[in-house]
Scaffold this motif. Structure first.
Motif, PDB file in Angstrom:
ATOM      1  N   SER A   1     -24.872  60.028  46.302  1.00 24.65           N
ATOM      2  CA  SER A   1     -24.616  61.360  46.853  1.00 24.65           C
ATOM      3  C   SER A   1     -25.938  62.079  47.130  1.00 24.65           C
ATOM      4  O   SER A   1     -26.931  61.876  46.423  1.00 24.65           O
ATOM      5  CB  SER A   1     -23.786  62.195  45.878  1.00 24.65           C
ATOM      6  N   THR A   2     -25.941  62.928  48.152  1.00 27.19           N
ATOM      7  CA  THR A   2     -27.132  63.716  48.478  1.00 27.19           C
ATOM      8  C   THR A   2     -27.242  64.895  47.519  1.00 27.19           C
ATOM      9  O   THR A   2     -26.274  65.629  47.317  1.00 27.19           O
ATOM     10  CB  THR A   2     -27.066  64.230  49.922  1.00 27.19           C
ATOM     11  N   VAL A   3     -28.441  65.077  46.939  1.00 30.21           N
ATOM     12  CA  VAL A   3     -28.633  66.149  45.958  1.00 30.21           C
ATOM     13  C   VAL A   3     -29.784  67.095  46.329  1.00 30.21           C
ATOM     14  O   VAL A   3     -30.018  68.078  45.631  1.00 30.21           O
ATOM     15  CB  VAL A   3     -28.901  65.567  44.562  1.00 30.21           C
ATOM     16  N   LYS A   4     -30.468  66.802  47.432  1.00 34.22           N
ATOM     17  CA  LYS A   4     -31.591  67.663  47.803  1.00 34.22           C
ATOM     18  C   LYS A   4     -31.890  67.553  49.290  1.00 34.22           C
ATOM     19  O   LYS A   4     -31.793  66.469  49.871  1.00 34.22           O
ATOM     20  CB  LYS A   4     -32.836  67.280  46.995  1.00 34.22           C
ATOM     21  N   LEU A   5     -32.233  68.689  49.899  1.00 33.24           N
ATOM     22  CA  LEU A   5     -32.654  68.721  51.300  1.00 33.24           C
ATOM     23  C   LEU A   5     -33.864  69.630  51.427  1.00 33.24           C
ATOM     24  O   LEU A   5     -33.848  70.769  50.959  1.00 33.24           O
ATOM     25  CB  LEU A   5     -31.528  69.243  52.203  1.00 33.24           C
ATOM     26  N   GLU A   6     -34.913  69.117  52.060  1.00 34.02           N
ATOM     27  CA  GLU A   6     -36.115  69.901  52.340  1.00 34.02           C
ATOM     28  C   GLU A   6     -36.293  69.982  53.856  1.00 34.02           C
ATOM     29  O   GLU A   6     -36.313  68.946  54.527  1.00 34.02           O
ATOM     30  CB  GLU A   6     -37.344  69.254  51.712  1.00 34.02           C
ATOM     31  N   VAL A   7     -36.426  71.184  54.379  1.00 34.48           N
ATOM     32  CA  VAL A   7     -36.622  71.379  55.818  1.00 34.48           C
ATOM     33  C   VAL A   7     -37.928  72.122  56.033  1.00 34.48           C
ATOM     34  O   VAL A   7     -38.096  73.250  55.555  1.00 34.48           O
ATOM     35  CB  VAL A   7     -35.464  72.159  56.448  1.00 34.48           C
ATOM     36  N   SER A   8     -38.857  71.494  56.751  1.00 34.99           N
ATOM     37  CA  SER A   8     -40.139  72.121  57.064  1.00 34.99           C
ATOM     38  C   SER A   8     -40.051  72.835  58.410  1.00 34.99           C
ATOM     39  O   SER A   8     -39.545  72.270  59.389  1.00 34.99           O
ATOM     40  CB  SER A   8     -41.253  71.064  57.107  1.00 34.99           C
ATOM     41  N   MET A   9     -40.545  74.067  58.446  1.00 35.07           N
ATOM     42  CA  MET A   9     -40.555  74.839  59.680  1.00 35.07           C
ATOM     43  C   MET A   9     -41.656  74.308  60.618  1.00 35.07           C
ATOM     44  O   MET A   9     -42.654  73.749  60.148  1.00 35.07           O
ATOM     45  CB  MET A   9     -40.820  76.315  59.378  1.00 35.07           C
ATOM     46  N   PRO A  10     -41.489  74.461  61.926  1.00 36.37           N
ATOM     47  CA  PRO A  10     -42.493  73.953  62.868  1.00 36.37           C
ATOM     48  C   PRO A  10     -43.825  74.687  62.727  1.00 36.37           C
ATOM     49  O   PRO A  10     -43.895  75.904  62.940  1.00 36.37           O
ATOM     50  CB  PRO A  10     -41.852  74.200  64.238  1.00 36.37           C
ATOM     51  N   ALA A  11     -44.872  73.964  62.352  1.00 35.03           N
ATOM     52  CA  ALA A  11     -46.179  74.580  62.118  1.00 35.03           C
ATOM     53  C   ALA A  11     -46.793  75.124  63.397  1.00 35.03           C
ATOM     54  O   ALA A  11     -47.539  76.115  63.366  1.00 35.03           O
ATOM     55  CB  ALA A  11     -47.117  73.553  61.482  1.00 35.03           C
ATOM     56  N   GLU A  12     -46.481  74.502  64.534  1.00 36.78           N
ATOM     57  CA  GLU A  12     -47.086  74.946  65.793  1.00 36.78           C
ATOM     58  C   GLU A  12     -46.473  76.247  66.317  1.00 36.78           C
ATOM     59  O   GLU A  12     -47.037  76.897  67.191  1.00 36.78           O
ATOM     60  CB  GLU A  12     -46.971  73.845  66.857  1.00 36.78           C
ATOM     61  N   HIS A  13     -45.323  76.609  65.777  1.00 31.01           N
ATOM     62  CA  HIS A  13     -44.657  77.856  66.172  1.00 31.01           C
ATOM     63  C   HIS A  13     -44.166  78.576  64.913  1.00 31.01           C
ATOM     64  O   HIS A  13     -42.980  78.523  64.584  1.00 31.01           O
ATOM     65  CB  HIS A  13     -43.471  77.581  67.112  1.00 31.01           C
ATOM     66  N   PRO A  14     -45.047  79.263  64.190  1.00 32.56           N
ATOM     67  CA  PRO A  14     -44.645  79.967  62.961  1.00 32.56           C
ATOM     68  C   PRO A  14     -43.557  81.001  63.249  1.00 32.56           C
ATOM     69  O   PRO A  14     -43.583  81.681  64.280  1.00 32.56           O
ATOM     70  CB  PRO A  14     -45.948  80.639  62.501  1.00 32.56           C
TER      71      PRO A  14
ATOM     72  N   VAL B   1     -36.225  66.142  54.836  1.00 34.70           N
ATOM     73  CA  VAL B   1     -36.290  65.070  53.840  1.00 34.70           C
ATOM     74  C   VAL B   1     -35.023  65.145  52.991  1.00 34.70           C
ATOM     75  O   VAL B   1     -34.732  66.180  52.386  1.00 34.70           O
ATOM     76  CB  VAL B   1     -37.534  65.197  52.945  1.00 34.70           C
ATOM     77  N   GLN B   2     -34.270  64.063  52.973  1.00 37.68           N
ATOM     78  CA  GLN B   2     -32.987  63.989  52.276  1.00 37.68           C
ATOM     79  C   GLN B   2     -33.126  63.106  51.038  1.00 37.68           C
ATOM     80  O   GLN B   2     -33.610  61.971  51.129  1.00 37.68           O
ATOM     81  CB  GLN B   2     -31.924  63.425  53.225  1.00 37.68           C
ATOM     82  N   THR B   3     -32.705  63.620  49.877  1.00 38.28           N
ATOM     83  CA  THR B   3     -32.829  62.868  48.627  1.00 38.28           C
ATOM     84  C   THR B   3     -31.448  62.602  48.029  1.00 38.28           C
ATOM     85  O   THR B   3     -30.604  63.501  47.982  1.00 38.28           O
ATOM     86  CB  THR B   3     -33.684  63.635  47.604  1.00 38.28           C
ATOM     87  N   TYR B   4     -31.239  61.356  47.567  1.00 41.84           N
ATOM     88  CA  TYR B   4     -29.978  60.949  46.955  1.00 41.84           C
ATOM     89  C   TYR B   4     -30.112  60.910  45.437  1.00 41.84           C
ATOM     90  O   TYR B   4     -31.223  60.879  44.898  1.00 41.84           O
ATOM     91  CB  TYR B   4     -29.558  59.571  47.473  1.00 41.84           C
ATOM     92  N   ASP B   5     -28.965  60.902  44.755  1.00 40.94           N
ATOM     93  CA  ASP B   5     -28.993  60.896  43.291  1.00 40.94           C
ATOM     94  C   ASP B   5     -29.410  59.561  42.700  1.00 40.94           C
ATOM     95  O   ASP B   5     -29.564  59.434  41.478  1.00 40.94           O
ATOM     96  CB  ASP B   5     -27.654  61.353  42.714  1.00 40.94           C
ATOM     97  N   ASN B   6     -29.607  58.533  43.534  1.00 43.86           N
ATOM     98  CA  ASN B   6     -30.153  57.264  43.056  1.00 43.86           C
ATOM     99  C   ASN B   6     -31.664  57.191  43.293  1.00 43.86           C
ATOM    100  O   ASN B   6     -32.248  56.117  43.256  1.00 43.86           O
ATOM    101  CB  ASN B   6     -29.452  56.082  43.731  1.00 43.86           C
ATOM    102  N   LYS B   7     -32.276  58.358  43.590  1.00 43.41           N
ATOM    103  CA  LYS B   7     -33.717  58.514  43.813  1.00 43.41           C
ATOM    104  C   LYS B   7     -34.178  58.052  45.186  1.00 43.41           C
ATOM    105  O   LYS B   7     -35.376  58.113  45.503  1.00 43.41           O
ATOM    106  CB  LYS B   7     -34.540  57.769  42.737  1.00 43.41           C
ATOM    107  N   GLU B   8     -33.260  57.606  46.044  1.00 43.17           N
ATOM    108  CA  GLU B   8     -33.659  57.211  47.393  1.00 43.17           C
ATOM    109  C   GLU B   8     -34.017  58.460  48.208  1.00 43.17           C
ATOM    110  O   GLU B   8     -33.343  59.484  48.139  1.00 43.17           O
ATOM    111  CB  GLU B   8     -32.522  56.460  48.091  1.00 43.17           C
ATOM    112  N   VAL B   9     -35.083  58.352  48.993  1.00 39.11           N
ATOM    113  CA  VAL B   9     -35.540  59.460  49.836  1.00 39.11           C
ATOM    114  C   VAL B   9     -35.569  58.992  51.293  1.00 39.11           C
ATOM    115  O   VAL B   9     -36.152  57.949  51.609  1.00 39.11           O
ATOM    116  CB  VAL B   9     -36.941  59.944  49.414  1.00 39.11           C
ATOM    117  N   VAL B  10     -34.936  59.748  52.177  1.00 42.27           N
ATOM    118  CA  VAL B  10     -34.924  59.433  53.608  1.00 42.27           C
ATOM    119  C   VAL B  10     -35.635  60.563  54.342  1.00 42.27           C
ATOM    120  O   VAL B  10     -35.274  61.729  54.209  1.00 42.27           O
ATOM    121  CB  VAL B  10     -33.493  59.282  54.148  1.00 42.27           C
TER     122      VAL B  10
END
Length: 251
Positions: free
Chosen positions: A60-73, A148-157
């Motif tokens: 199952s997915t337990v974490k999501l990180e979304v980075s904002m576009p650095a070239e357009h703050p 960046v999507q993280t699963y509860d089995n420690k897999e990171v996509v």
């Protein structure tokens, strides 16, 4: 050839085609995407949904990180609360301050992180994470976010590959928000009104929740229509083949 054998072959062909359609449909919508609620016009403000499907059968997915576009703050990044998820906002000082509504903005949000706090995205499900964004750039046709999507089995996509115009879709494409042409409602005084409205949506979640449900329903209906359409074409083709072969046998 025996007619019953012809029928069996046609049925098997139709079934195989239907399974292929279903498989392709699942693959096409398997990555993290970003979709606006309404429009995302240049120079204006918009509420968008980061849609996160769960791709794994045993995790199952337990974490999501979304980075904002650095070239357009973006001067304003306000996530909407999602039940069962804890949100963290990362800010950094800008090398070049932004001027918005006559004010100098010296720092901007660079990343938004959602971490499971009682909820997970289980196999076969997806979750949407709404965020109010602005002021959108006027000199760009799209914004590319890295997720960046993280699963509860420690897999990171890592969904961080930017698309190339005219090229094939990357293996792990980053979410891309297409920007529509600027309108009068997104400039001058209209921008301030829209910004205030979106900020309130981010706090009370009333407007965002309704739009999220409508967006989810639309996505589901659209995907179902594609699948059923593909299955129908496959079955129809098999029927034509059966009819032609049966006619030859009667002749």
């Amino acid at each position: 050839m025996n007619v019953s054998r012809i029928a069996a072959t046609a049925t098997a062909t139709a079934t195989a085609a239907a399974v292929s359609v279903l498989a392709l449909s699942g693959t096409a919508f398997a990555h993290v995407t970003v979709q606006p609620q309404g429009e995302a016009a240049k120079g204006g403000y918009a509420t968008v949904n980061f849609k996160v499907p769960n791709e794994r059968d045993q995790a199952s997915t337990v974490k999501l990180e979304v980075s904002m576009p650095a070239e357009h703050p973006l001067s304003s990044v306000t996530p909407q609360a999602v039940p069962g998820w804890k949100v963290e906002i990362t800010k950094e000082t800008l090398d070049k301050p932004l001027e918005v509504h006559g004010k100098q903005i010296t720092e901007a949000v660079t990343k938004v992180t959602w971490t499971s706090d009682g909820s997970k995205i289980e196999p076969g499900y997806f979750q949407q994470f709404p965020v109010s964004l602005g002021r959108l750039p006027e000199d760009a046709d799209q914004l590319v976010f890295k997720a960046v999507q993280t699963y509860d089995n420690k897999e990171v996509v890592r969904w961080i590959e930017a698309p190339v115009e005219g090229g094939e879709e990357p293996e792990a494409p980053a979410p891309v928000l297409a920007l529509s042409a600027a309108t009068g409602d997104h400039h001058g005084g209209g921008s301030a009104d829209t910004a205030a409205h979106d900020e309130q949506d981010g706090k009370d979640g009333s407007h965002g929740a309704e739009a999220e449900q409508a967006a989810a329903a639309g996505d589901t209906s659209d995907s179902t229509a594609r699948i059923l359409g593909g299955v129908g074409i496959a079955v129809g083709a098999a029927g034509v083949v059966f009819g032609v072969l049966a006619g030859r046998r009667r002749a």
